[in-house]
Design a protein around this motif. Sequence first.
Motif, PDB file in Angstrom:
ATOM      1  N   VAL A   1       0.746  -1.148  -0.047  1.00  0.00           N
ATOM      2  CA  VAL A   1      -0.093   0.155  -0.025  1.00  0.00           C
ATOM      3  C   VAL A   1       0.847   1.230   0.144  1.00  0.00           C
ATOM      4  N   TYR A   2       2.023   1.361   0.770  1.00  0.00           N
ATOM      5  CA  TYR A   2       2.949   2.523   0.877  1.00  0.00           C
ATOM      6  C   TYR A   2       3.540   2.818  -0.449  1.00  0.00           C
ATOM      7  N   ASN A   3       4.152   1.488  -1.079  1.00  0.00           N
ATOM      8  CA  ASN A   3       4.505   1.851  -2.416  1.00  0.00           C
ATOM      9  C   ASN A   3       3.541   2.646  -3.486  1.00  0.00           C
ATOM     10  N   ASP A   4       2.296   1.948  -3.339  1.00  0.00           N
ATOM     11  CA  ASP A   4       1.312   2.483  -4.477  1.00  0.00           C
ATOM     12  C   ASP A   4       1.050   4.109  -3.933  1.00  0.00           C
ATOM     13  N   VAL A   5       0.813   4.386  -2.789  1.00  0.00           N
ATOM     14  CA  VAL A   5       0.691   5.666  -2.490  1.00  0.00           C
ATOM     15  C   VAL A   5       1.561   6.641  -2.612  1.00  0.00           C
ATOM     16  N   ALA A   6       2.791   6.182  -2.467  1.00  0.00           N
ATOM     17  CA  ALA A   6       4.229   7.083  -2.626  1.00  0.00           C
ATOM     18  C   ALA A   6       4.384   7.303  -4.170  1.00  0.00           C
ATOM     19  N   GLU A   7       3.985   6.051  -5.146  1.00  0.00           N
ATOM     20  CA  GLU A   7       4.110   6.235  -6.515  1.00  0.00           C
ATOM     21  C   GLU A   7       2.819   7.287  -7.059  1.00  0.00           C
ATOM     22  N   GLN A   8       1.694   7.186  -6.424  1.00  0.00           N
ATOM     23  CA  GLN A   8       0.789   7.929  -7.151  1.00  0.00           C
ATOM     24  C   GLN A   8       0.711   9.297  -6.471  1.00  0.00           C
ATOM     25  N   THR A   9       1.174   9.644  -5.262  1.00  0.00           N
ATOM     26  CA  THR A   9       1.555  11.194  -4.992  1.00  0.00           C
ATOM     27  C   THR A   9       2.660  11.648  -5.537  1.00  0.00           C
ATOM     28  N   GLY A  10       3.824  10.871  -5.566  1.00  0.00           N
ATOM     29  CA  GLY A  10       5.093  11.518  -5.744  1.00  0.00           C
ATOM     30  C   GLY A  10       5.821  12.190  -4.584  1.00  0.00           C
ATOM     31  N   VAL A  11       5.280  11.830  -3.332  1.00  0.00           N
ATOM     32  CA  VAL A  11       5.995  12.388  -2.202  1.00  0.00           C
ATOM     33  C   VAL A  11       7.366  11.586  -1.940  1.00  0.00           C
ATOM     34  N   MET A  12       8.137  12.373  -1.034  1.00  0.00           N
ATOM     35  CA  MET A  12       9.466  11.565  -0.730  1.00  0.00           C
ATOM     36  C   MET A  12       9.164  10.351  -0.033  1.00  0.00           C
ATOM     37  N   TYR A  13       9.797   9.478   0.021  1.00  0.00           N
ATOM     38  CA  TYR A  13       9.193   8.267   0.413  1.00  0.00           C
ATOM     39  C   TYR A  13      10.472   7.492   0.999  1.00  0.00           C
ATOM     40  N   GLU A  14      10.530   7.090   2.344  1.00  0.00           N
ATOM     41  CA  GLU A  14      11.452   6.113   2.805  1.00  0.00           C
ATOM     42  C   GLU A  14      10.758   4.589   2.905  1.00  0.00           C
ATOM     43  N   GLU A  15      11.138   3.703   2.267  1.00  0.00           N
ATOM     44  CA  GLU A  15      10.494   2.272   2.057  1.00  0.00           C
ATOM     45  C   GLU A  15      10.929   1.451   3.054  1.00  0.00           C
ATOM     46  N   ASN A  16      12.006   1.191   3.535  1.00  0.00           N
ATOM     47  CA  ASN A  16      12.753  -0.118   4.217  1.00  0.00           C
ATOM     48  C   ASN A  16      12.885  -0.054   5.608  1.00  0.00           C
ATOM     49  N   ILE A  17      13.245   1.267   6.210  1.00  0.00           N
ATOM     50  CA  ILE A  17      13.923   1.081   7.523  1.00  0.00           C
ATOM     51  C   ILE A  17      13.023   0.348   8.342  1.00  0.00           C
ATOM     52  N   ILE A  18      11.716   0.652   8.409  1.00  0.00           N
ATOM     53  CA  ILE A  18      10.751  -0.081   9.618  1.00  0.00           C
ATOM     54  C   ILE A  18      10.802  -1.379   9.014  1.00  0.00           C
ATOM     55  N   SER A  19      10.910  -2.085   8.148  1.00  0.00           N
ATOM     56  CA  SER A  19      10.676  -3.460   7.906  1.00  0.00           C
ATOM     57  C   SER A  19      12.259  -4.025   8.272  1.00  0.00           C
ATOM     58  N   TYR A  20      13.356  -3.150   8.141  1.00  0.00           N
ATOM     59  CA  TYR A  20      14.584  -3.767   8.379  1.00  0.00           C
ATOM     60  C   TYR A  20      14.532  -3.773   9.963  1.00  0.00           C
ATOM     61  N   ILE A  21      14.180  -2.898  10.643  1.00  0.00           N
ATOM     62  CA  ILE A  21      14.334  -2.854  12.167  1.00  0.00           C
ATOM     63  C   ILE A  21      13.404  -4.052  12.791  1.00  0.00           C
TER      64      ILE A  21
ATOM     65  N   PRO B   1      10.911  -0.069  18.227  1.00  0.00           N
ATOM     66  CA  PRO B   1      12.204  -0.254  18.260  1.00  0.00           C
ATOM     67  C   PRO B   1      12.722   0.281  19.632  1.00  0.00           C
ATOM     68  N   ASN B   2      14.115  -0.119  19.961  1.00  0.00           N
ATOM     69  CA  ASN B   2      14.791   0.341  21.081  1.00  0.00           C
ATOM     70  C   ASN B   2      15.580   1.595  20.688  1.00  0.00           C
ATOM     71  N   GLU B   3      16.366   2.155  21.495  1.00  0.00           N
ATOM     72  CA  GLU B   3      17.049   3.350  21.382  1.00  0.00           C
ATOM     73  C   GLU B   3      17.662   3.501  20.040  1.00  0.00           C
ATOM     74  N   LYS B   4      18.574   2.455  19.545  1.00  0.00           N
ATOM     75  CA  LYS B   4      19.064   2.354  18.714  1.00  0.00           C
ATOM     76  C   LYS B   4      18.339   2.206  17.311  1.00  0.00           C
ATOM     77  N   GLY B   5      17.052   1.562  17.274  1.00  0.00           N
ATOM     78  CA  GLY B   5      16.165   1.404  16.345  1.00  0.00           C
ATOM     79  C   GLY B   5      15.637   2.719  15.946  1.00  0.00           C
ATOM     80  N   TYR B   6      15.133   3.103  17.101  1.00  0.00           N
ATOM     81  CA  TYR B   6      14.651   4.675  16.748  1.00  0.00           C
ATOM     82  C   TYR B   6      15.901   5.734  16.018  1.00  0.00           C
ATOM     83  N   GLU B   7      17.005   5.566  16.444  1.00  0.00           N
ATOM     84  CA  GLU B   7      17.979   6.310  16.085  1.00  0.00           C
ATOM     85  C   GLU B   7      18.372   5.865  14.636  1.00  0.00           C
ATOM     86  N   MET B   8      18.188   4.825  14.064  1.00  0.00           N
ATOM     87  CA  MET B   8      18.441   4.584  12.570  1.00  0.00           C
ATOM     88  C   MET B   8      17.274   4.841  11.838  1.00  0.00           C
ATOM     89  N   ILE B   9      16.127   5.146  12.533  1.00  0.00           N
ATOM     90  CA  ILE B   9      14.909   5.641  11.815  1.00  0.00           C
ATOM     91  C   ILE B   9      15.254   7.172  11.406  1.00  0.00           C
TER      92      ILE B   9
END
Length: 208
Positions: free
Chosen positions: A153-173, A186-194
Amino acid sequence: MSKIKFLATLVIVISLSLSIVLKESTNSTPYQRLKDDAVVLAFGDSLTYGYGVDRIFSYPSQLENKIGLHVINAGVSGEESSEGLFRLPSLLKLKPNLVILCHGGNDILRKRSHEQLKMNLLKMINLIKESGSEVLLVGVADFGLLGFKTLSVYNDVAEQTGVMYEENIISYIESKASLKSDNIHPNEKGYEMIADSLIKILKSNKLI
């Protein structure tokens, strides 16, 4: 130099000049650099609020410390996208220059309609744009048989609206127990990575 050679040289020079101009135009960013007094609104649910850690370690707080701009933490734990859509207009009255939109995690966990989530995200982005603010959308993870992956859904929304998009960090954490304070947050390190991932997006688009 003959007239023909002169004209041929002139055509080549003009063509090269146009090529450079077009290249620079293509590579230029459509965004304006955020000024020192700019306000950033971090809007979302518990991932924005900073659930699981002291709020000074939430990603909005860490982002503020790293970029030196005022970042408002507008995260509400447990909130679904329909509730966020209702809450957003009052916060846009603060006239933020940039809104970081990281919402929908609770819709996913509670198995709400993906189509409704998409519509709510589109409506939020439309409201933000109408307010004159830029948007940075953050993709949220879904859990499948092969592990965590950003919900399409997020990829679709980003493509449809053309906004800046961070796709992978939440999934990685979400896929790394060492970066989480519980099964979801996330823990402290996880939030810092975001925060660091968002900074990369802002720098690549020359907002900071």
